[in-house]
Design a protein around this motif. Structure first.
Motif, PDB file in Angstrom:
ATOM      1  N   CYS A  54      -1.806   4.069  -0.501  1.00 49.86           N
ATOM      2  CA  CYS A  54      -2.239   3.991  -2.078  1.00 49.86           C
ATOM      3  C   CYS A  54      -3.585   4.717  -2.363  1.00 49.86           C
ATOM      4  CB  CYS A  54      -2.123   2.586  -2.383  1.00 49.86           C
ATOM      5  SG  CYS A  54      -2.158   2.049  -4.131  1.00 49.86           S
ATOM      6  N   GLU A  55      -3.611   4.923  -3.724  1.00 46.42           N
ATOM      7  CA  GLU A  55      -4.782   5.554  -4.185  1.00 46.42           C
ATOM      8  C   GLU A  55      -5.385   4.759  -5.498  1.00 46.42           C
ATOM      9  OE1 GLU A  55      -8.005   8.786  -4.212  1.00 46.42           O
ATOM     10  OE2 GLU A  55      -6.934   7.532  -2.813  1.00 46.42           O
ATOM     11  N   HIS A  56      -4.804   3.761  -5.519  1.00 47.38           N
ATOM     12  CA  HIS A  56      -5.316   2.906  -7.069  1.00 47.38           C
ATOM     13  C   HIS A  56      -6.478   2.223  -6.669  1.00 47.38           C
ATOM     14  CE1 HIS A  56      -1.414   3.083  -9.479  1.00 47.38           C
ATOM     15  NE2 HIS A  56      -1.893   4.029  -9.590  1.00 47.38           N
ATOM     16  N   CYS A  57      -6.965   1.937  -5.738  1.00 43.84           N
ATOM     17  CA  CYS A  57      -8.675   1.566  -5.239  1.00 43.84           C
ATOM     18  C   CYS A  57      -8.976   2.182  -4.112  1.00 43.84           C
ATOM     19  CB  CYS A  57      -8.538  -0.126  -5.587  1.00 43.84           C
ATOM     20  SG  CYS A  57      -7.926  -0.924  -4.165  1.00 43.84           S
ATOM     21  N   PHE A  58     -10.134   1.778  -3.684  1.00 42.62           N
ATOM     22  CA  PHE A  58     -10.564   2.286  -2.206  1.00 42.62           C
ATOM     23  C   PHE A  58      -9.961   1.707  -1.133  1.00 42.62           C
ATOM     24  CE2 PHE A  58     -13.194  -0.958  -3.833  1.00 42.62           C
ATOM     25  CZ  PHE A  58     -13.476  -2.100  -2.764  1.00 42.62           C
ATOM     26  N   ARG A  68      15.142   7.289  -4.960  1.00 44.59           N
ATOM     27  CA  ARG A  68      16.658   7.296  -4.971  1.00 44.59           C
ATOM     28  C   ARG A  68      17.080   8.397  -6.095  1.00 44.59           C
ATOM     29  NH1 ARG A  68      18.121   2.573  -7.995  1.00 44.59           N
ATOM     30  NH2 ARG A  68      18.030   1.280  -5.868  1.00 44.59           N
ATOM     31  N   ASP A  69      17.809   9.191  -5.664  1.00 45.62           N
ATOM     32  CA  ASP A  69      18.278  10.399  -6.433  1.00 45.62           C
ATOM     33  C   ASP A  69      16.907  11.237  -6.873  1.00 45.62           C
ATOM     34  OD1 ASP A  69      20.076  11.864  -7.513  1.00 45.62           O
ATOM     35  OD2 ASP A  69      20.238  10.619  -9.411  1.00 45.62           O
ATOM     36  N   GLY A  70      16.287  11.522  -5.980  1.00 47.11           N
ATOM     37  CA  GLY A  70      14.921  12.225  -6.296  1.00 47.11           C
ATOM     38  C   GLY A  70      13.887  11.853  -7.056  1.00 47.11           C
ATOM     39  N   LYS A  71      13.897  10.296  -7.169  1.00 50.93           N
ATOM     40  CA  LYS A  71      13.135   9.862  -8.137  1.00 50.93           C
ATOM     41  C   LYS A  71      12.334   8.571  -7.463  1.00 50.93           C
ATOM     42  CE  LYS A  71      11.980   7.554 -12.533  1.00 50.93           C
ATOM     43  NZ  LYS A  71      12.530   7.074 -14.062  1.00 50.93           N
ATOM     44  N   ILE A  72      11.248   8.364  -7.421  1.00 56.69           N
ATOM     45  CA  ILE A  72      10.692   7.040  -6.783  1.00 56.69           C
ATOM     46  C   ILE A  72      10.894   6.087  -7.890  1.00 56.69           C
ATOM     47  CG2 ILE A  72       8.450   5.869  -6.153  1.00 56.69           C
ATOM     48  CD1 ILE A  72       7.010   8.547  -5.907  1.00 56.69           C
ATOM     49  N   TYR A  73      11.730   4.890  -7.306  1.00 56.66           N
ATOM     50  CA  TYR A  73      11.814   3.861  -8.046  1.00 56.66           C
ATOM     51  C   TYR A  73      11.261   2.372  -7.920  1.00 56.66           C
ATOM     52  CZ  TYR A  73      15.008   2.064  -4.387  1.00 56.66           C
ATOM     53  OH  TYR A  73      15.678   1.289  -3.456  1.00 56.66           O
ATOM     54  N   LYS A  74      10.552   2.380  -6.677  1.00 53.38           N
ATOM     55  CA  LYS A  74       9.796   1.199  -6.180  1.00 53.38           C
ATOM     56  C   LYS A  74       8.876   1.589  -5.222  1.00 53.38           C
ATOM     57  CE  LYS A  74      12.068  -1.871  -3.571  1.00 53.38           C
ATOM     58  NZ  LYS A  74      13.086  -2.812  -3.157  1.00 53.38           N
ATOM     59  N   ILE A  75       7.802   1.013  -5.388  1.00 53.50           N
ATOM     60  CA  ILE A  75       6.658   0.977  -4.259  1.00 53.50           C
ATOM     61  C   ILE A  75       6.223  -0.418  -3.865  1.00 53.50           C
ATOM     62  CG2 ILE A  75       4.364   1.663  -3.817  1.00 53.50           C
ATOM     63  CD1 ILE A  75       4.382   3.572  -6.065  1.00 53.50           C
ATOM     64  N   THR A  76       6.563  -0.535  -2.454  1.00 53.94           N
ATOM     65  CA  THR A  76       6.025  -1.649  -1.798  1.00 53.94           C
ATOM     66  C   THR A  76       4.825  -1.731  -0.779  1.00 53.94           C
ATOM     67  OG1 THR A  76       8.078  -1.683  -0.350  1.00 53.94           O
ATOM     68  CG2 THR A  76       8.534  -2.683  -2.102  1.00 53.94           C
ATOM     69  N   GLY A  86       2.970  -5.502   4.884  1.00 54.44           N
ATOM     70  CA  GLY A  86       4.275  -5.609   3.881  1.00 54.44           C
ATOM     71  C   GLY A  86       3.861  -6.059   2.648  1.00 54.44           C
ATOM     72  N   ARG A  87       2.745  -6.444   2.204  1.00 57.03           N
ATOM     73  CA  ARG A  87       2.358  -6.844   1.051  1.00 57.03           C
ATOM     74  C   ARG A  87       1.550  -5.794   0.044  1.00 57.03           C
ATOM     75  NH1 ARG A  87       1.124 -11.554   4.045  1.00 57.03           N
ATOM     76  NH2 ARG A  87       2.637 -13.200   3.937  1.00 57.03           N
ATOM     77  N   LEU A  88       1.713  -5.876  -1.135  1.00 55.30           N
ATOM     78  CA  LEU A  88       0.867  -5.053  -2.064  1.00 55.30           C
ATOM     79  C   LEU A  88       0.422  -5.935  -3.279  1.00 55.30           C
ATOM     80  CD1 LEU A  88       0.419  -1.823  -1.423  1.00 55.30           C
ATOM     81  CD2 LEU A  88       1.961  -1.333  -2.880  1.00 55.30           C
ATOM     82  N   CYS A  89      -0.591  -5.159  -3.864  1.00 52.29           N
ATOM     83  CA  CYS A  89      -1.194  -6.156  -5.121  1.00 52.29           C
ATOM     84  C   CYS A  89      -0.391  -5.336  -6.448  1.00 52.29           C
ATOM     85  CB  CYS A  89      -2.666  -5.796  -5.206  1.00 52.29           C
ATOM     86  SG  CYS A  89      -2.995  -4.067  -5.933  1.00 52.29           S
ATOM     87  N   PRO A  90      -0.516  -5.752  -7.575  1.00 53.23           N
ATOM     88  CA  PRO A  90       0.065  -5.475  -8.557  1.00 53.23           C
ATOM     89  C   PRO A  90      -0.150  -4.066  -8.996  1.00 53.23           C
ATOM     90  CG  PRO A  90      -0.600  -7.586  -9.338  1.00 53.23           C
ATOM     91  CD  PRO A  90      -1.440  -7.202  -7.773  1.00 53.23           C
ATOM     92  N   ARG A  91      -1.260  -3.565  -8.670  1.00 59.72           N
ATOM     93  CA  ARG A  91      -1.914  -2.089  -8.883  1.00 59.72           C
ATOM     94  C   ARG A  91      -1.036  -1.195  -8.130  1.00 59.72           C
ATOM     95  NH1 ARG A  91      -7.151  -4.332  -8.480  1.00 59.72           N
ATOM     96  NH2 ARG A  91      -7.331  -3.170  -6.583  1.00 59.72           N
ATOM     97  N   GLY A  92      -1.009  -1.484  -6.633  1.00 57.68           N
ATOM     98  CA  GLY A  92      -0.112  -0.873  -5.817  1.00 57.68           C
ATOM     99  C   GLY A  92       0.991  -0.574  -6.010  1.00 57.68           C
ATOM    100  N   THR A  93       1.946  -1.392  -6.757  1.00 61.87           N
ATOM    101  CA  THR A  93       3.367  -1.334  -6.943  1.00 61.87           C
ATOM    102  C   THR A  93       3.381  -0.456  -8.338  1.00 61.87           C
ATOM    103  OG1 THR A  93       3.061  -3.328  -8.529  1.00 61.87           O
ATOM    104  CG2 THR A  93       3.789  -3.466  -6.089  1.00 61.87           C
ATOM    105  N   GLY A  94       2.232  -0.149  -8.921  1.00 59.48           N
ATOM    106  CA  GLY A  94       2.309   0.279 -10.265  1.00 59.48           C
ATOM    107  C   GLY A  94       2.032   1.866 -10.169  1.00 59.48           C
ATOM    108  N   GLY A  95       2.134   2.417  -9.096  1.00 62.42           N
ATOM    109  CA  GLY A  95       1.926   3.734  -8.710  1.00 62.42           C
ATOM    110  C   GLY A  95       3.088   4.659  -9.573  1.00 62.42           C
ATOM    111  N   ILE A  96       4.247   4.233  -9.681  1.00 58.88           N
ATOM    112  CA  ILE A  96       5.051   4.892 -10.544  1.00 58.88           C
ATOM    113  C   ILE A  96       4.971   5.109 -11.924  1.00 58.88           C
ATOM    114  CG2 ILE A  96       7.520   4.473 -11.499  1.00 58.88           C
ATOM    115  CD1 ILE A  96       8.137   2.466  -9.284  1.00 58.88           C
ATOM    116  N   GLY A  97       3.963   4.373 -12.511  1.00 58.45           N
ATOM    117  CA  GLY A  97       3.326   4.329 -13.943  1.00 58.45           C
ATOM    118  C   GLY A  97       2.346   5.682 -13.698  1.00 58.45           C
ATOM    119  N   GLN A  98       1.923   5.927 -12.836  1.00 58.25           N
ATOM    120  CA  GLN A  98       0.906   7.214 -12.784  1.00 58.25           C
ATOM    121  C   GLN A  98       1.719   8.493 -12.538  1.00 58.25           C
ATOM    122  OE1 GLN A  98      -2.217   7.139  -9.913  1.00 58.25           O
ATOM    123  NE2 GLN A  98      -2.990   9.156 -10.518  1.00 58.25           N
ATOM    124  N   ILE A  99       2.469   8.634 -11.705  1.00 56.85           N
ATOM    125  CA  ILE A  99       3.346   9.665 -11.470  1.00 56.85           C
ATOM    126  C   ILE A  99       4.271  10.322 -12.483  1.00 56.85           C
ATOM    127  CG2 ILE A  99       5.077   8.596 -10.079  1.00 56.85           C
ATOM    128  CD1 ILE A  99       5.335  11.130  -8.251  1.00 56.85           C
TER     129      ILE A  99
END
Length: 738
Positions: A54-58, A68-76, A86-99
């Motif tokens: 991830c790159e949403h924090c240090f 799926r079908d060439g698009k990121i649909y989920k980040i875990t 195996g766990r991620l904070c809310p920011r980490g799952t939100g990478g879809i909103g950046q790309i």
């Protein structure tokens, strides 16, 4: 472009939407992705999982990007990476909103002036890189390499640093050094001879008692630390929180103590006083492993709990109880070093006081105490034909001795040297200077308008890009390789890989390619191998692995750290004395107090209140400000100003109404902020989350949402030991909307 010309770099607001991503253009880009060998994969409906970081924090947790079908649909969270488990904070799952942000920068941009108007035009990469190289070369030839500086944030800076080193430039600054990690690193180094670490070297999950001073776990959402605290609580961990505000962490605490802001050192001295005067400290450990005990006692002898109570507003009985419990649970007890440790001008001494408290109870390398993690000692990259210059510290502060290659100067010194005509060119990577540098927005803008040449590398049209002469659009962390994430100590040492999940969208490029193009234009041939894949593969093969192998899990693991000292083990510390320095010889030799002293902070003017700041769990300031995936969450749409009910009554403020804030220098916030009336804040302070109030309209989602904290900074104070910046002696009052 000379600073003498009569235009403002803020004219970036006139950029046409043609040069930004745009939702229509974006839809045509989704559907191209990488397969395992790096070839473009058609949108066939195939599903894959790519492991990266991830790159949403240090913290850079391990992620599993689901395609799926060439698009990121989920980040875990990656189950392979030790920082995510195996766990991620809310920011980490939100990478879809950046790309898939429709406001992304789509093409290189060059500032130009036509008919008295300054604007930007779309440029080719060759034109933009050529102009950048020519300007940097001219400035180096005219003024010397010391006239060029780089400010950076984010792990992708490493290739640019390598390029600049080959070019002879060695002024690098990471703004977080100034107000977050600098005092913490140096305070621990001055005391123990090593850093506090990231993640911090506190064995929380095995601890029985941990004291926090204003550390907002649960809101800063450092993934691993939150997991460890949760595990510690499950095992019976007791938490004590000193904080002027009832934070999320305070809600998990056995005891919350609403300490007066700026009095932490007085409280820590009082805790030391009780430990020593009541013979609760670990005498054997202190005698064998520390120096400066008598000097410490001379300093804290008069700071009785009763005296500290008059300074901190915490009852003397509470101070005694906490000190006694700390000693009772030791060595499975600790005071946490925290983050964002520079609040005033005493950050280094404040962190030293924390380190000293830990040393007094003998918890070093003990279960539940202070531990020292090990790092994966990966081989260094192969040398290239252009020699790296020996690292030179440009900072004027005597104890600015960076432990990492990230800083050779403080970021506020770059601002100051620019205003003094010493620095002529900036290369800014991932730093939104007007809203980040802690000299305040006004001073930052003055410097950006004065610098002769400014290049900004970013993924979004942040405020800083509006002051640049050249804007270079980097693709997001989900579309590129970066250098290996190696060398960070942890329980399980590791090397992590950032790899592309999908192809770069639009005409954006990965930083490694931008740096290579610049190196070639500067005649620095051979600085980089032909491909980043070759570079990464060569490094990993030295470890008995390969790029192809590490791609599968995204991480290479070492042997777990041997955390605890063995019975009878003799400890050795990398300090001048070889011991824990309760009284620091380096501080003394540099002309500073050898032991931490309490110095009273400024009091607020009548009718004004000290600004305290923090963050929301789903936001990381500029990294997520425009992220629709995260910003549309009900609690993330805007920041609020927390006001005590008694103060709200005095100013006739209603819960939920909007006000403007005015600071002690008369600066009024550009945008209003919602009032939150709450008992969870002291009467002499207010609280707001940093990272809101963006004034650049091309950030369509972030624009005008809440108020900017950086705008309200008119006063900064320098910790003259290490060059860190404190800004919490700023105060505000309220201007009602009507």
């Amino acid at each position: 472009m000379s600073h003498g010309q009569d235009f403002s770099r803020r004219d970036f607001i006139k950029i046409s939407s043609l040069f930004l991503a745009g939702s229509a253009a974006m839809s045509t880009q989704i559907g191209r992705t990488f397969n395992g060998s790096g070839d473009a994969l058609a949108a066939t409906g195939e599903e894959r999982v790519v492991h990266s970081i991830c790159e949403h924090c240090f913290w850079r947790c391990g992620i599993a990007a689901h395609v799926r079908d060439g698009k990121i649909y989920k980040i875990t969270g990656s189950e392979h990476h030790p920082l995510s488990n195996g766990r991620l904070c809310p920011r980490g799952t939100g990478g879809i909103g950046q790309i898939y942000d429709p406001d992304r920068l789509a093409h290189p941009l060059i500032r130009e002036r036509k008919g008295g108007t300054t604007t930007y035009r779309k440029a080719s990469w060759d034109e933009a890189i050529t102009l950048t190289a020519e300007k940097l070369y001219q400035i180096k030839e005219k003024y010397g390499p010391e006239a060029i500086a780089m400010m950076h944030h984010g792990y992708g800076y490493t290739f640019f640093k390598q390029m600049f080193h080959a070019f002879g430039v060695n002024k690098f600054a990471k703004p977080s050094y100034d107000f977050c990690c600098g005092p913490r690193h140096q305070g621990y180094i001055l005391t123990y001879g090593h850093s506090a670490g990231t993640p911090e070297g506190i064995d929380i999950q095995n601890s029985r008692y941990v004291i926090f001073f204003g550390t907002h776990y649960g809101e800063n959402m450092h993934n691993t630390a939150v997991q460890e605290i949760a595990e510690g609580i499950r095992r019976g961990l007791k938490i004590v929180v000193f904080d002027p505000r009832f934070s999320t962490l305070a809600g998990k605490a056995e005891k919350w103590l609403p300490i007066k802001a700026g009095t932490d050192i007085a409280m820590m001295q009082a805790l030391m006083h009780v430990l020593i005067s009541e013979n609760l400290y670990d005498k054997e450990f202190v005698e064998e492993n520390t120096v400066g005990f008598n000097e410490l006692w001379d300093e804290v002898r008069e700071m009785t709990p009763e005296k500290a109570a008059t300074i901190t507003d915490i009852p003397a009985d509470d101070i005694r109880d906490i000190a006694r419990n700390f000693a009772r649970y030791a060595p499975a007890a600790a005071v946490h070093p925290g983050r964002r440790t520079q609040w005033y001008a005493d950050g280094t001494q404040r962190v030293r006081a924390i380190a000293i408290l830990n040393a007094l109870v003998g918890n070093y390398k003990m279960p539940g105490g202070v531990v020292k993690y090990q790092k994966y000692n990966i081989a260094k990259p192969d040398a290239h034909p252009h020699p790296h210059f020996e690292k030179e510290i440009w900072s004027k502060y005597p104890l600015f001795t960076d432990i990492k290659p990230e800083n050779t100067i403080a970021s506020h010194e770059i601002i100051q040297q620019t205003l003094q005509d010493e620095i002529k060119a900036w290369f800014v990577y991932g730093v939104n200077v007007p809203e980040t540098v802690t000299m305040g927005r006004k001073t930052a803008i003055e410097a950006m308008n004065k610098v002769e040449f400014l290049v900004a590398v970013d993924t979004l049209p942040m405020e800083v890009t509006g002051y640049a002469d050249v804007v270079l659009p980097e693709c997001t962390y989900l579309e590129r390789y970066d250098d290996l994430d190696a060398g960070r100590p942890y329980r399980t040492p590791f090397v992590a890989l950032r790899q592309p999940v999908v192809e770069p969208m639009f005409d954006s490029k990965p930083g490694n390619e931008i740096a290579r193009m610049m190196a070639e234009k500067l005649d620095l041939h051979g600085v980089f191998p032909d491909s980043v894949e070759t570079y990464l593969d060569n490094r990993l093969k030295k470890e008995g692995s390969s790029l192809e192998e590490v791609k599968k899990t995204g991480v290479l693991l070492g042997k777990p750290t041997d955390l605890y000292r063995k019975p009878g083990e003799k400890l050795k510390f990398k300090t001048p004395s070889g011991k824990i320095e309760l009284a620091s010889s380096k501080m003394k030799d540099a002309g500073f107090d050898a032991v931490p002293k309490y110095v009273a902070q400024d009091e607020a003017p009548n009718g004004y209140y000290r600004i305290l700041t923090g963050r929301k769990p789903m936001l990381t300031f500029g990294r997520t400000a425009n992220n629709r995936f995260l910003g549309d969450l009900p609690t993330a749409k805007e920041n609020e100003i927390w006001v005590n009910p008694d103060i709200a009554s005095q100013h006739r403020l209603e819960h939920g109404e909007y006000v403007h804030l005015k600071n002690q220098a008369g600066v009024v916030s550009e945008f209003p902020i919602k009032v939150k009336v709450t008992e969870r804040i002291r009467k002499d302070a207010v609280y707001m989350v940093h990272g809101f109030g963006h004034y650049f309209k091309k950030l369509n989602h972030a624009y005008a949402r809440g108020a900017s904290h950086n705008e309200l900074i008119s006063k900064s104070e320098i910790d003259t030991t290490v060059g860190a910046v404190g800004f919490q002696n700023n105060f505000v009052t309220f201007i009602k909307e009507a």
